[in-house]
Design an enzyme around this catalytic site. Structure first.
Site, short mmCIF file in Angstrom:
data_model
loop_
_atom_site.label_atom_id
_atom_site.label_comp_id
_atom_site.label_asym_id
_atom_site.label_seq_id
_atom_site.Cartn_x
_atom_site.Cartn_y
_atom_site.Cartn_z
CG ASP A 173 80.99 59.37 85.65
OD1 ASP A 173 80.63 60.57 85.76
OD2 ASP A 173 81.14 58.82 84.55
CG HIS A 197 71.14 54.36 83.58
ND1 HIS A 197 71.84 54.28 82.39
CD2 HIS A 197 69.82 54.36 83.22
CE1 HIS A 197 71.00 54.23 81.38
NE2 HIS A 197 69.76 54.28 81.86
CB THR A 207 74.66 58.14 74.29
OG1 THR A 207 73.73 57.06 74.32
CG2 THR A 207 74.01 59.33 73.62
CB SER A 208 75.39 53.45 71.37
OG SER A 208 74.56 52.95 72.43
#
Length: 234
Positions: free
Chosen positions: A90, A105, A173-174
């Site tokens: 985004d 990304h 974030t994981s």
């Protein structure tokens, strides 16, 4: 000279803006087969489906607004040289006003030519939808997204930023998605590290955990950094 504050953001950064996350329960990967809509093989098999998937994401994005976390990071530019490395596709960091944003990304509001990846075109809010037949300047286009099975072109510039950081922050974030998750290993010894997430992944003891969402977490971060600066000035 302002200290260099490097911030790595993931899906949790934009969740409070209503942008669907991917890996959480009920996230996009629960609704769509990931390899059908976000992989190089999936695009080759069914480009129409992939275009439809990202068209929908664009419409959701245009309706979204930067949240308190995005805006708080902009405020930090008064005292720090802030660089954001984001896994998000985004444009909410940019819309909030952040000056330096590196997308790992890809970018949802852009497409690129199938026959020349250097030809990148920005879409507008009144022209969001693409299909396999869409052409711009005579070129058929694809989403400007790094699909699974593709290299991450901006990982080297991201590593360089992390190596230069005076303070490093991870938000939302994981730490499961590589190569982005590996950025933490490039932080220089002794550099303060903060991690904002309501459910943080296991990290080394040196990392200061802020167990909350992005909006509240960035507020806490600002207070912690202010306290640290005050102590250094004593």
């Amino acid at each position: 000279m302002k200290p260099k504050l490097v911030i790595s953001t993931g899906a949790g950064m934009s969740a409070e803006s209503g942008i669907a996350t991917f890996r959480d329960a009920g996230g996009l990967w629960d609704q769509y087969p990931v390899m059908d809509v976000a992989s190089a093989d999936g695009f080759a098999r069914n480009p129409a489906l992939v275009h439809q998937f990202y068209n929908k994401r664009r419409h959701e994005l245009v309706a979204a607004r930067p949240n308190k976390g995005h805006l708080g990071l902009v405020d930090l530019e008064r005292d720090y040289d802030v660089y954001i490395i984001t896994q998000n596709v985004d444009n909410l960091h940019e819309r909030a006003g952040s000056s330096h944003v590196l997308h790992l990304h890809g970018e949802l509001m852009k497409v690129r030519a199938l026959d020349n990846p250097d030809l990148i075109y920005e879409l507008t809010p009144d022209n969001l939808d693409t299909t396999p037949d869409t052409t711009i300047d005579g070129h058929r286009v694809r989403p400007h997204i790094v699909f699974f099975q593709e290299a991450v072109p901006n990982i080297e510039p991201a590593i360089e930023l992390v190596e230069q950081a005076d303070i490093f922050v991870v938000i939302g974030t994981s730490l499961n998605v590589y190569p982005a998750a590996g950025l933490l290993q490039y932080v220089r010894p002794g550099v303060p590290v903060y991690y904002i997430d309501p459910r943080p992944a296991p990290v080394p003891p040196r990392v200061h955990l802020i167990r909350t969402g992005a909006g509240e977490g960035v507020g806490q971060l600002k207070n912690l950094l202010s306290e640290s600066r005050g102590q250094q000035n004593i």
